[in-house]
Write a protein that holds these residues in place. Structure first.
Motif, mmCIF file in Angstrom:
data_model
loop_
_atom_site.group_PDB
_atom_site.id
_atom_site.type_symbol
_atom_site.label_atom_id
_atom_site.label_comp_id
_atom_site.label_asym_id
_atom_site.label_seq_id
_atom_site.Cartn_x
_atom_site.Cartn_y
_atom_site.Cartn_z
ATOM 1 N N VAL A 149 -7.764 9.821 -5.606
ATOM 2 C CA VAL A 149 -8.726 9.691 -5.052
ATOM 3 C C VAL A 149 -9.209 8.307 -4.786
ATOM 4 N N ASP A 150 -8.190 7.320 -5.532
ATOM 5 C CA ASP A 150 -8.597 5.844 -5.735
ATOM 6 C C ASP A 150 -8.450 5.440 -4.129
ATOM 7 N N THR A 151 -8.708 3.935 -4.124
ATOM 8 C CA THR A 151 -8.683 3.243 -2.834
ATOM 9 C C THR A 151 -7.821 2.032 -3.101
ATOM 10 N N GLY A 152 -7.171 1.438 -1.817
ATOM 11 C CA GLY A 152 -6.590 0.174 -1.834
ATOM 12 C C GLY A 152 -7.184 -0.724 -1.135
ATOM 13 N N ILE A 153 -6.705 -1.985 -0.900
ATOM 14 C CA ILE A 153 -6.911 -2.896 -0.156
ATOM 15 C C ILE A 153 -5.925 -3.172 0.847
ATOM 16 N N LEU A 172 0.840 -1.448 -0.110
ATOM 17 C CA LEU A 172 -0.178 0.022 0.017
ATOM 18 C C LEU A 172 1.028 1.193 -0.120
ATOM 19 N N VAL A 173 0.803 2.131 -0.960
ATOM 20 C CA VAL A 173 1.431 3.400 -0.952
ATOM 21 C C VAL A 173 0.205 4.763 -1.225
ATOM 22 N N PRO A 174 0.943 5.751 -0.829
ATOM 23 C CA PRO A 174 0.042 7.006 -1.088
ATOM 24 C C PRO A 174 -0.066 7.163 -2.712
ATOM 25 N N GLY A 175 -1.517 7.540 -3.025
ATOM 26 C CA GLY A 175 -1.684 8.036 -4.424
ATOM 27 C C GLY A 175 -1.357 9.256 -4.930
ATOM 28 N N VAL A 176 -0.726 9.377 -5.941
ATOM 29 C CA VAL A 176 -0.399 10.567 -6.469
ATOM 30 C C VAL A 176 -1.250 11.425 -7.259
ATOM 31 N N GLY A 202 -7.032 7.839 -1.473
ATOM 32 C CA GLY A 202 -5.707 8.516 -1.478
ATOM 33 C C GLY A 202 -4.437 7.286 -1.227
ATOM 34 N N GLN A 203 -4.905 5.941 -1.429
ATOM 35 C CA GLN A 203 -3.865 5.007 -0.897
ATOM 36 C C GLN A 203 -4.349 3.982 -2.277
ATOM 37 N N ILE A 204 -3.305 3.332 -2.498
ATOM 38 C CA ILE A 204 -3.469 2.396 -3.644
ATOM 39 C C ILE A 204 -2.508 1.297 -3.554
ATOM 40 N N ASN A 205 -2.791 0.140 -4.081
ATOM 41 C CA ASN A 205 -1.885 -1.140 -4.080
ATOM 42 C C ASN A 205 -0.950 -1.079 -5.427
ATOM 43 N N LEU A 206 0.262 -1.397 -5.109
ATOM 44 C CA LEU A 206 1.363 -1.403 -6.591
ATOM 45 C C LEU A 206 0.937 -2.582 -7.059
ATOM 46 N N PRO A 207 0.970 -2.669 -8.458
ATOM 47 C CA PRO A 207 0.611 -3.841 -9.176
ATOM 48 C C PRO A 207 2.140 -4.287 -9.620
ATOM 49 N N MET A 208 2.145 -5.360 -10.305
ATOM 50 C CA MET A 208 3.412 -6.115 -10.764
ATOM 51 C C MET A 208 4.245 -4.834 -11.564
ATOM 52 N N ASP A 234 -2.100 6.881 -12.506
ATOM 53 C CA ASP A 234 -2.961 5.715 -12.499
ATOM 54 C C ASP A 234 -2.036 4.451 -12.605
ATOM 55 N N ILE A 235 -1.205 4.401 -11.523
ATOM 56 C CA ILE A 235 -0.226 3.254 -11.277
ATOM 57 C C ILE A 235 -0.770 1.790 -11.519
ATOM 58 N N ASN A 236 -1.991 1.463 -11.139
ATOM 59 C CA ASN A 236 -2.694 0.284 -10.947
ATOM 60 C C ASN A 236 -3.532 -0.032 -11.935
ATOM 61 N N LYS A 237 -3.379 1.311 -13.033
ATOM 62 C CA LYS A 237 -4.101 0.872 -14.355
ATOM 63 C C LYS A 237 -5.623 0.641 -14.205
ATOM 64 N N ASN A 238 -6.584 1.348 -13.269
ATOM 65 C CA ASN A 238 -7.798 0.852 -13.122
ATOM 66 C C ASN A 238 -8.645 2.052 -13.808
ATOM 67 N N GLY A 239 -8.028 2.992 -14.433
ATOM 68 C CA GLY A 239 -8.889 4.213 -14.901
ATOM 69 C C GLY A 239 -9.332 5.204 -13.993
ATOM 70 N N ILE A 240 -8.878 5.251 -12.641
ATOM 71 C CA ILE A 240 -9.035 6.101 -11.569
ATOM 72 C C ILE A 240 -7.931 6.827 -11.198
ATOM 73 N N ASP A 241 -7.984 8.158 -11.012
ATOM 74 C CA ASP A 241 -6.755 8.863 -10.622
ATOM 75 C C ASP A 241 -6.357 8.321 -9.172
ATOM 76 N N ASP A 242 -5.087 8.050 -8.788
ATOM 77 C CA ASP A 242 -4.607 7.633 -7.561
ATOM 78 C C ASP A 242 -4.990 8.266 -6.484
#
Length: 461
Positions: A368-372, A350-354, A381-387, A358-366
């Motif tokens: 305002v995106d959410t993570g798990i 989990l990292v802060p979204g900038v 404002g938090q996202i999960n890093l992808p591969m 759209d690092i996780n490529k889901n079409g949502i600005d990081d």
């Protein structure tokens, strides 16, 4: 280090059919893996099987995954009772450890060797670990319905014998171990459980020989799974195979689970890694790790090993292996085509979204995106890093396995940063044109031939 730093990574191991690759994320002939073993006799078992669905796979309490460490043979079979699909696998990590010791770049985990020992690290910056021979330093496995389930196949696999040869005593021993693990589930060490009374203390119940399930009592497990394995290991109790580097004080907790189903979930195992930086007795309070990467490493052998191919899907964070032809020498003996196998990152660190990314490529600005995290949705404002990288290596191919010395540690560091694992120190070598992406016509390859040389994709001249 004023607080314990940790990261979690959830990986889905997916096998599909008609019945060595590596993924990284930011923060020939018969093979015998040279895995060293602990000598303790009290903490048993130290290995067990995940086998509640169509996949059957061995796991050891020292980070060794998907290999039968007692024989050195392939440890993951799919479908159950047929051919091996994975020879061995494990979690690898590398990073810059800023703790006043050298070298700064260190690599550890498990590939064909393990740099981990059974047991947890006791406290923060103590350098103390659990005794690997203690009765409560082992591997745990629970299964819903164990009291009445048909455990004959389970007993056959654990005892490496034919189903027809399984004795009533062996079945009873498996059932007794399930009950022991249910009652002694190590929730206090971090193993997941359903807390019926929300008091934070694991208090199971057995009535008339059968466990009482949640919500009527506390229950071990995660995500409503039918079978769960848990253990913890550390890098203090064993020297790293990748050079004489100082232990960092890393604890890894692994949860593995599966579902007894006949749909797609019956062909998947889930693995949740929690890696905690606890430090050693000499670690300063301001120590930290920078540029850390985690990787799911695997040596897949789909039946016969010499005709397998590897690739990845960057949009799915999926690395996979498939057979080079529709017929495999081992699977054909069972009258079935060879399957494909893959590892999918479901929850990266989990990292802060900038904003604007759209690092996780889901079409949502990081921003305002959410993570798990821990299977729960986080605040915006938090996202999960992808591969973030994928590479393969093979004996006789363009890239070979990194050696078990410090040069190998540096090669792992380069690989997990997305560079070729060539034998040279940092800075990492500039990679050649990407052999897999297909980004520019005429300058890439889609597959490698079994002799280790590359061939242009005939469909993309």
């Amino acid at each position: 280090m004023k607080r314990i730093a940790f990261a979690t990574l959830i990986v889905a191991l997916i096998v599909a059919g008609d019945v060595g690759f590596l993924e990284a994320i930011d923060s020939g002939g018969p093979k015998i893996a040279p895995v060293s073993r602990g000598t303790g006799s009290a903490g048993l078992p130290i290995r067990t099987k995940m086998n509640v669905n169509s996949i059957s796979s061995w796991y050891d309490a020292d980070g060794t995954e998907e290999i039968n460490s007692s024989t050195g043979n392939s440890g993951l079979t799919y479908p159950q009772g047929t051919a091996g699909a994975i020879f061995t696998a494990g979690l690898m990590w590398t990073g810059e450890f800023n703790d006043g010791q050298t070298p700064i770049i260190r690599t550890n985990g498990h590939s064909y060797n393990t740099g981990l020992a059974r047991g947890a690290i006791l406290g923060t910056r103590t350098g103390l670990v659990e005794d690997p021979a203690a009765d409560d330093v082992r591997i745990w496995r629970v299964r819903r319905g164990y009291a009445s389930a048909d455990l004959r196949r389970d007993a056959a696999e654990l005892n490496s014998t034919a189903i027809a040869n399984v004795s009533d005593g062996q079945i009873a021993a498996v059932r007794a171990q399930y009950e022991k693990d249910w009652l002694e589930w190590p929730a206090a060490k971090g193993a997941p459980f359903y807390d019926a009374d929300s008091d934070g203390v694991y208090t199971p119940m057995i009535v008339n020989g059968a466990p009482v399930l949640f919500p009527d009592a506390d229950e071990p497990g995660i995500a409503d799974a039918d079978q769960v394995i848990w253990y913890t290991a550390n890098d203090i109790g064993r020297s790293s195979p990748w050079g004489s580097t100082p232990a960092a004080g890393m604890e890894m907790q692994l949860t593995i689970w599966g579902y007894a189903r006949t749909d797609a979930l019956g062909h998947v195992l889930f693995k949740k890694y929690r890696v905690i930086y606890k430090g050693t007795g000499s670690t300063p309070a301001n120590a930290n790790i920078t540029n850390m990467y985690l990787a799911q490493w695997s040596d897949p052998d789909l039946g016969a090993f010499a005709d397998d191919f590897a690739g990845c899907d960057t949009t799915l964070s999926l690395g996979y292996c498939y057979n080079g032809s529709s017929v495999d020498a081992q699977y054909s003996g069972f009258g079935i085509p060879p399957p494909a196998v893959g590892y999918d990152f479901l929850q990266g660190p989990l990292v802060p979204g900038v904003a604007g990314q759209d690092i996780n490529k889901n079409g949502i600005d990081d921003a305002v995106d959410t993570g798990i995290f821990d299977l729960k949705v986080t605040a915006p404002g938090q996202i999960n890093l992808p591969m973030t990288a994928f590479i393969y290596f093979a004996a006789g191919g363009r890239y070979s396995d990194p050696p078990f010395n410090y040069q190998g540690a540096l090669q792992w560091n380069c690989m997990l940063n997305g560079f070729p694992p060539t034998p040279q120190p940092p800075p990492c070598p500039v990679p050649p044109p990407d052999p897999f992406s297909g980004a520019t016509a005429g300058s890439f390859w889609m597959y490698d031939k079994s002799d280790g040389t590359s061939a242009p994709d005939p469909n993309n001249p």
